[in-house]
Write an enzyme that holds these catalytic residues in place. Sequence first.
Site, PDB file in Angstrom:
ATOM      1  CE  LYS A  68      -4.864   0.442   0.253  1.00 20.08           C
ATOM      2  NZ  LYS A  68      -5.397  -0.563  -0.119  1.00 20.08           N
TER       3      LYS A  68
HETATM    4  N1  GLU Z   1      -6.865  -0.108  -3.385  1.00 24.59           N
HETATM    5  C1  GLU Z   1      -7.643  -1.515  -3.438  1.00 24.59           C
HETATM    6  C2  GLU Z   1      -7.773  -2.312  -2.233  1.00 24.59           C
HETATM    7  O1  GLU Z   1      -7.748  -1.981  -1.274  1.00 24.59           O
HETATM    8  C3  GLU Z   1      -7.296  -2.232  -4.877  1.00 24.59           C
HETATM    9  C4  GLU Z   1      -5.889  -2.589  -4.703  1.00 24.59           C
HETATM   10  C5  GLU Z   1      -5.248  -3.083  -6.054  1.00 24.59           C
HETATM   11  O2  GLU Z   1      -6.490  -3.206  -7.075  1.00 24.59           O
HETATM   12  O3  GLU Z   1      -4.542  -3.369  -6.455  1.00 24.59           O
HETATM   13  O4  GLU Z   1      -8.031  -3.463  -2.428  1.00 24.59           O
END
Ligand code: GLU
Length: 419
Positions: free
Chosen positions: A107
């Site tokens: 993240k």
């Molecule tokens: N931010 C989204 C999540 O928390 C998507 C992450 C992604 O598609 O890599 O799952």
Amino acid sequence: MTVYSGPVFDMAARQFGVIADYLEIPHDERDRLLLPKRAITVSCPIHRDDGSVAVFEGYRVQHHLTLGPTKGGTRFAPSVDLGEVAALAVWMSWKCALVGLPYGGAKGGVCVDPMSVSKRELQSLSRRYMQEMIPFVGPHTDVMAPDMGTNEQVMAWFMDTYSMYQGQTVTEIVTGKPVSSGGTLGRREATGRGVAHLARRVLADLGIDLNGATVVVQGFGNVGSQAALELHRCGLKVIAVADHTGALHDPAGLDIPALVKHAATRGSIAGYSSQLQFDPAEVLTLPCDVLVPAAMERVIDADVAARLRCRVLAEGANGPTVPEADRVLDRRQDEVFVIPDVLCNAGGVVVSYFEWVQDLQQLFWEEDEVMRREYQILDRAFEAMVARARRDNVSHRTAAMAIGVEKVRAAKTTRGLFP
Ligand code: GLU
């Protein structure tokens, strides 16, 4: 204490402790599973429109690289700090493993209120953040995606910045891009559609008629609005919606397509209707069939959990329910069916995976193919979760996270320690 310590990482660590106890993971193995592989902190200076220089702090946490590249969104929000980003990276790991993607969790984020910067400033910040991250990311190292406060446009700027430095277009460096820049059909809708698909499935299993079943949605960004749209399209009645500006409530059902259009042009639900205004603090505890928290983490504490009046809690957000609330919900299993975040919002990263695969192969799929495969993966993970919860008499969250943790653990164990 670790560098990540803080309310959100502590929550992820406590959740992991529950899973580790349930799986009887030896104590000397736990840090290896929980602590992130690496964390990057950068400062991102940009020129403001008035000619001054402003510096924003940015982060990227890569939780583990055992199964392949790391994967996860980038968040632009004032709440962002290293601990929050690390917790979100850990949750991404369990999520990706649960649904069987060849990824570890990651993240990233920038501590900024995206509403407080102009579009030009946002572009500068997005490009500078990606530029600072170039030594640490790559299509086979770490693949970013949208999260709270970022969108397809930001992903296009990320992709363009990375590509300009490589001297060639590298679409597979990020997912959640516009379809016109190597994105996949169905990614924008994927998370909300997945939430709606699983919620409908649970309602059907509970024998609740979908037609006219009531829905409450907290958060009206990409996930909340797409989930509301999809449930509305399927005949359910969305009776309340909240975002950071306030809440709207209409027992007859809100006109969701009109509200989505309003929010897309105005940036929020503010100004949509003065008659339908409602106390945002009351939204989570409204009686309804489906409650979709799709905003921030830690909004459901023990007190709220005791007062929930939904039949299905479909967690669109990451980490909306704190461990104390889980203990309350464990006692209310017959009243509230929990679809935990790591499963409920996994449609987003599942379709991100499809986007990455399509970019690597330069072979693009029809939207119905994307949706069919998304639902197939979610259904398989849902069935595994329910079977595990029944077999061992544990909560859905414990079952879902345990399946994810087990897969990461097995990969680490079989690969062994290097050197
Ligand atoms: N931010 C989204 C999540 O928390 C998507 C992450 C992604 O598609 O890599 O799952």
